[in-house]
Design a protein around this motif. Sequence first.
Motif, short mmCIF file in Angstrom:
data_model
loop_
_atom_site.label_atom_id
_atom_site.label_comp_id
_atom_site.label_asym_id
_atom_site.label_seq_id
_atom_site.Cartn_x
_atom_site.Cartn_y
_atom_site.Cartn_z
N LEU A 46 0.82 -1.24 0.10
CA LEU A 46 -0.14 -0.11 -0.10
C LEU A 46 0.88 1.19 0.16
O LEU A 46 2.06 1.40 0.30
CB LEU A 46 -1.02 0.07 1.34
N THR A 47 0.39 2.29 -0.64
CA THR A 47 1.10 3.56 -0.57
C THR A 47 -0.07 4.31 0.36
O THR A 47 -1.23 4.67 0.10
CB THR A 47 0.86 4.35 -1.87
N LEU A 48 0.66 4.57 1.70
CA LEU A 48 -0.39 5.07 2.84
C LEU A 48 -0.02 6.80 2.51
O LEU A 48 1.04 7.39 2.52
CB LEU A 48 0.05 4.97 4.00
N VAL A 49 -1.29 7.25 2.54
CA VAL A 49 -1.24 9.11 2.60
C VAL A 49 -1.76 9.39 3.74
O VAL A 49 -3.08 8.86 4.29
CB VAL A 49 -2.05 9.48 1.53
N ARG A 50 -1.35 10.55 4.46
CA ARG A 50 -2.00 10.96 5.52
C ARG A 50 -0.98 12.49 6.04
O ARG A 50 0.30 12.41 5.91
CB ARG A 50 -1.77 10.13 6.55
N ARG A 67 4.44 0.13 1.33
CA ARG A 67 5.78 0.31 0.45
C ARG A 67 6.17 1.68 0.73
O ARG A 67 7.21 1.84 0.39
CB ARG A 67 5.49 -0.62 -0.76
N LYS A 68 5.23 2.40 0.73
CA LYS A 68 5.33 3.99 0.58
C LYS A 68 4.45 4.86 1.75
O LYS A 68 3.55 4.60 1.69
CB LYS A 68 5.16 4.37 -0.97
N LEU A 69 5.00 5.93 1.89
CA LEU A 69 4.37 6.72 2.87
C LEU A 69 4.38 8.19 2.34
O LEU A 69 5.71 8.68 1.96
CB LEU A 69 5.02 6.92 4.40
N VAL A 70 3.24 9.01 2.09
CA VAL A 70 3.27 10.35 1.59
C VAL A 70 2.63 10.97 2.68
O VAL A 70 1.47 10.75 3.11
CB VAL A 70 2.15 10.24 0.53
N LEU A 82 7.75 7.21 16.14
CA LEU A 82 7.03 6.25 15.69
C LEU A 82 8.16 5.32 15.44
O LEU A 82 8.78 5.19 14.32
CB LEU A 82 6.16 6.59 14.52
N HIS A 83 8.28 4.13 16.30
CA HIS A 83 9.34 3.26 16.21
C HIS A 83 9.30 2.22 15.01
O HIS A 83 10.27 1.86 14.44
CB HIS A 83 9.63 2.57 17.58
N ARG A 84 7.99 1.88 14.85
CA ARG A 84 7.99 0.86 13.59
C ARG A 84 8.30 1.70 12.37
O ARG A 84 8.97 1.20 11.30
CB ARG A 84 6.71 0.06 13.73
N PHE A 85 7.89 2.94 12.16
CA PHE A 85 8.15 3.75 11.25
C PHE A 85 9.68 4.04 10.92
O PHE A 85 10.17 3.74 9.76
CB PHE A 85 7.28 5.10 11.65
N ARG A 86 10.21 4.41 12.08
CA ARG A 86 11.67 4.52 11.95
C ARG A 86 12.60 2.98 11.61
O ARG A 86 13.33 3.05 10.76
CB ARG A 86 12.30 5.01 13.25
N ASP A 87 12.13 1.95 12.21
CA ASP A 87 12.66 0.75 11.79
C ASP A 87 12.56 0.41 10.31
O ASP A 87 13.35 -0.13 9.74
CB ASP A 87 11.84 -0.31 12.76
N GLU A 98 9.44 3.74 1.13
CA GLU A 98 9.80 5.02 0.47
C GLU A 98 9.06 6.13 0.99
O GLU A 98 7.85 6.00 1.49
CB GLU A 98 9.32 4.64 -1.09
N LEU A 99 9.46 7.09 0.96
CA LEU A 99 8.80 8.28 1.71
C LEU A 99 8.80 9.38 0.51
O LEU A 99 9.67 9.54 -0.30
CB LEU A 99 9.94 8.89 2.67
N GLU A 100 7.78 10.12 0.63
CA GLU A 100 7.42 11.47 -0.06
C GLU A 100 6.79 12.40 0.93
O GLU A 100 5.86 12.27 1.60
CB GLU A 100 6.55 11.06 -1.09
N GLU A 101 7.74 13.40 1.18
CA GLU A 101 7.52 14.45 2.23
C GLU A 101 7.05 15.72 1.74
O GLU A 101 7.47 16.26 0.85
CB GLU A 101 8.60 14.63 3.09
N HIS A 102 5.75 16.38 2.31
CA HIS A 102 5.34 17.56 1.94
C HIS A 102 5.16 18.44 3.26
O HIS A 102 5.28 17.95 4.32
CB HIS A 102 4.06 17.48 1.53
#
Length: 271
Positions: A46-50, A67-70, A82-87, A98-102
């Motif tokens: 999933l590409t998770l958006v939030r 697989r990706k976070l926006v 967020l430790h699972r995010f960091r791991d 994969e990260l996409e930051e705004h």
Amino acid sequence: MAEIATLPEAVGELVRDGDTVALEGFTHLIPMTAGREIIRQRRRDLTLVRMTPDIVYDQLIGAGCARKLVFSWGGNPGVGSLHRFRDAVEKGWPAPLELEEHSHAGMANRYVAGASGLPFAILRGYVGTDLPGVSATIKTITCPFTGERLAAVPALEPDVAIIHAQRADRQGNVQLWGLVGVQKEAVLAARRSLVTVEEIVDELTPVPGAIVLPSWVVTMVAEVPGGAHPSYAEGYSERDNPTYAAWDAISRDRDSFTRWLDDHVHEGSVR
């Protein structure tokens, strides 16, 4: 008219492997139970958006759904990282992320563009930041009227938007109020949508400042009392601060997180 369904039925119908999924809410009305149902159904890639990923996204990432976070900010609000995010980012466990930051403004404008049927949004922002240099989704354009240089960001059009609200009627009209974020825009921008609600009622009574999403913009509604826990639903529940604090210890260690998944998600009830 929106279809009324159970939460497992709705997630099973609407959320598919490889989808772009937005679970939106801002401190309040966060669709926590829906996130855990996605984990229970073992969705992948999933590409998770939030705008503000918090512990529900930590859970989804740690469970291997993403697989990706926006996003525009991530953390356990009032607690820390967020430790699972960091791991996932630092060590690729359970899978690389994969990260996409705004910025917040960039994300909000992207939802508005999607909700408006426009290909991109224009804003004054990102000047003096490094984000345009690391994101292919931030471009600079020139205003044809004034010559001003502005930022352009592509529309967000999730495959599925999921939000929590206070109530819906039996036709699928949804009513939410209190501290809200971009829930309305996310639903309008998405191809499919699921709204979990505290209760389904015969008639929506007026509430000052309430937003009503008509049934024709909502795909499915599921009655999930307490579906925002440990966040809160104004008029129905309060924020459970001890649960946010407890998550820090649970999520720090892979084994303790895995035990939590086994005890509270895969072997647990819908709640």
